[in-house]
Write an enzyme that holds these catalytic residues in place. Sequence first.
Site, PDB file in Angstrom:
ATOM      1  N   ALA A   1       0.832  -1.208   0.000  1.00 22.21           N
ATOM      2  CA  ALA A   1       0.000   0.000   0.000  1.00 22.21           C
ATOM      3  C   ALA A   1       0.859   1.246   0.000  1.00 22.21           C
ATOM      4  O   ALA A   1       2.046   1.193   0.330  1.00 22.21           O
ATOM      5  CB  ALA A   1      -0.908   0.013   1.222  1.00 22.21           C
ATOM      6  N   ASN A   2       0.249   2.362  -0.353  1.00 24.06           N
ATOM      7  CA  ASN A   2       0.873   3.667  -0.185  1.00 24.06           C
ATOM      8  C   ASN A   2       0.421   4.242   1.148  1.00 24.06           C
ATOM      9  O   ASN A   2      -0.623   3.870   1.665  1.00 24.06           O
ATOM     10  CB  ASN A   2       0.402   4.618  -1.290  1.00 24.06           C
ATOM     11  CG  ASN A   2       1.195   4.458  -2.561  1.00 24.06           C
ATOM     12  OD1 ASN A   2       1.840   3.448  -2.776  1.00 24.06           O
ATOM     13  ND2 ASN A   2       1.122   5.455  -3.408  1.00 24.06           N
ATOM     14  N   ARG A   3       1.184   5.192   1.642  1.00 19.07           N
ATOM     15  CA  ARG A   3       0.808   5.886   2.860  1.00 19.07           C
ATOM     16  C   ARG A   3      -0.196   6.974   2.493  1.00 19.07           C
ATOM     17  O   ARG A   3       0.091   7.836   1.680  1.00 19.07           O
ATOM     18  CB  ARG A   3       2.061   6.569   3.408  1.00 19.07           C
ATOM     19  CG  ARG A   3       2.316   6.346   4.834  1.00 19.07           C
ATOM     20  CD  ARG A   3       3.543   7.129   5.230  1.00 19.07           C
ATOM     21  NE  ARG A   3       4.710   6.280   5.394  1.00 19.07           N
ATOM     22  CZ  ARG A   3       4.864   5.387   6.361  1.00 19.07           C
ATOM     23  NH1 ARG A   3       3.909   5.195   7.250  1.00 19.07           N
ATOM     24  NH2 ARG A   3       5.951   4.681   6.465  1.00 19.07           N
TER      25      ARG A   3
ATOM     26  N   VAL B   1      -2.686   5.980  -5.193  1.00 14.75           N
ATOM     27  CA  VAL B   1      -2.841   4.654  -5.789  1.00 14.75           C
ATOM     28  C   VAL B   1      -1.491   3.942  -5.811  1.00 14.75           C
ATOM     29  O   VAL B   1      -0.480   4.548  -6.182  1.00 14.75           O
ATOM     30  CB  VAL B   1      -3.384   4.790  -7.228  1.00 14.75           C
ATOM     31  CG1 VAL B   1      -3.588   3.437  -7.871  1.00 14.75           C
ATOM     32  CG2 VAL B   1      -4.682   5.601  -7.243  1.00 14.75           C
TER      33      VAL B   1
END
Length: 227
Positions: A29-31, A96
Amino acid sequence: PSPRPLLGRRVLITAGPTHEPIDPVRYIANRSSGKQGYAIAAAAAAAGAEVVLISGPVDLRAPDGVTLTRVESARDMLDAVEAALPADIAIFAAAVADWRVASEGGQKIKKGEGGPPPLQLTENPDILATVAKLGDDRPPLVIGFAAETENLLANARSKLARKGCDWIVANDVSAAGGVMGGDRNTVHLLTKSADTVDVESWPLMTKDDVATALVARIARELEVHQS
Ligand code: C5P
């Protein structure tokens, strides 16, 4: 100005991170806290717009008057965005994930003697670029975000050109600013008109105030194009 300048407009907003499964219990995931995107959704709804918010996994509740669709992965987010079109304005605030695991395992990967498993990554669809390059279904105003840790304006300018959007909201997310997960943001708004790009640098503001200012700027743009 009207207190509800976006009355009768449909606004599509993406927010939050995406989660890309590695196996049933792990993900990439991204932060992203989703705070800025949710604040824009709330401000657009308060301005009278019909708001569709498509959100990755975050810990926030849907703002009043906003239709919320929750998604996990980038591919789910793209599907939800396409299903929500047409829209008058589309704002892509989601962080995203650029890549996903090429072959998601159906079972939990076991720690073994073979050492860590290699992860083969494949590129996710670019949701902003996909929508900005649509033909008939392209929203008349497409706005992207550029979160950078260096060369902010240069990167934002090239993103504006590369993605095919109309505006970019650029923000500095290097650690010193505390933007990530925080409540304040310093942004620069890049707007493209014909062949020129204008840059407005806004002072440090709360994310709620950035949202209100962005919605006011959108309302002004719509007014100019009507008269
Ligand atoms: O290329 P980069 O991720 O920095 O671009 C950021 C902008 O593009 C944001 O508006 C983000 O929401 C959007 N984006 C997207 N789909 C992707 C990657 C980025 O919509 N796969």
